[in-house]
Design a protein around this motif. Structure first.
Motif, PDB file in Angstrom:
ATOM      1  N   ARG A 141     -49.373  68.009  76.290  1.00 51.07           N
ATOM      2  CA  ARG A 141     -49.378  69.294  75.585  1.00 51.07           C
ATOM      3  C   ARG A 141     -50.460  70.226  76.136  1.00 51.07           C
ATOM      4  O   ARG A 141     -50.193  71.403  76.404  1.00 51.07           O
ATOM      5  N   VAL A 142     -51.661  69.717  76.322  1.00 57.93           N
ATOM      6  CA  VAL A 142     -52.772  70.546  76.810  1.00 57.93           C
ATOM      7  C   VAL A 142     -52.468  71.088  78.206  1.00 57.93           C
ATOM      8  O   VAL A 142     -52.655  72.270  78.482  1.00 57.93           O
ATOM      9  N   ASP A 143     -51.973  70.209  79.078  1.00 55.63           N
ATOM     10  CA  ASP A 143     -51.624  70.639  80.441  1.00 55.63           C
ATOM     11  C   ASP A 143     -50.505  71.681  80.415  1.00 55.63           C
ATOM     12  O   ASP A 143     -50.523  72.649  81.177  1.00 55.63           O
ATOM     13  N   MET A 144     -49.534  71.463  79.543  1.00 58.31           N
ATOM     14  CA  MET A 144     -48.399  72.386  79.454  1.00 58.31           C
ATOM     15  C   MET A 144     -48.862  73.756  78.958  1.00 58.31           C
ATOM     16  O   MET A 144     -48.440  74.788  79.490  1.00 58.31           O
ATOM     17  N   LEU A 145     -49.729  73.779  77.952  1.00 54.27           N
ATOM     18  CA  LEU A 145     -50.260  75.060  77.461  1.00 54.27           C
ATOM     19  C   LEU A 145     -50.982  75.807  78.579  1.00 54.27           C
ATOM     20  O   LEU A 145     -50.811  77.020  78.739  1.00 54.27           O
ATOM     21  N   ARG A 146     -51.773  75.088  79.323  1.00 50.21           N
ATOM     22  CA  ARG A 146     -52.507  75.694  80.443  1.00 50.21           C
ATOM     23  C   ARG A 146     -51.527  76.226  81.488  1.00 50.21           C
ATOM     24  O   ARG A 146     -51.690  77.319  82.018  1.00 50.21           O
TER      25      ARG A 146
END
Length: 124
Positions: free
Chosen positions: A31-36
């Motif tokens: 999720r964090v990587d995707m948001l970035r």
């Protein structure tokens, strides 16, 4: 369609940007990587993927499941991967993990096309 965000499984923190043009993920991450990766507007797309399995939005024909026709939704049967085979929806998370490490290993999770078996039998 272009591309959409697909969540690998309801209970796993793995997402991809799926391209209907190349029939494969163009980005895989948590999720964090995707948001970035997505930047502005990414939170809304990921929220839809969390709820529906996909960030796609579409129309509903009366009497139809509201999301079954959306590419990558929880009720979607699966996806064709690079014209190599069919990926059942319930194998998506495992496919994404494998694909990010070694695409050739991930291809083992695909089901052959129905006509692949027929062609092999004709060659015998």
């Amino acid at each position: 369609m272009g591309s959409c965000v697909i969540k690998g499984a309801k209970d796993r923190d793995i997402y991809c940007v799926w391209s209907s043009i190349v029939e494969a993920p163009t980005f895989i991450g948590c999720r964090v990587d995707m948001l970035r990766h997505l930047g502005r507007g990414g939170e809304e797309r990921i929220a839809r993927a969390d709820e529906l399995g996909t960030s796609m939005v579409g129309w509903v024909t009366p009497g139809d499941s509201p999301v079954a026709h959306l590419t990558g939704s929880w009720d979607y049967g699966g996806l064709i991967v690079e014209q190599r085979g069919f990926l059942p929806r319930d194998r998506m998370a495992d496919f994404l993990v494998a694909y990010s490490a070694d695409p050739e290993e991930a291809y083992r999770l695909l089901e052959p096309f129905e006509d692949d078996d027929a062609g092999q039998q004709e060659d015998k």
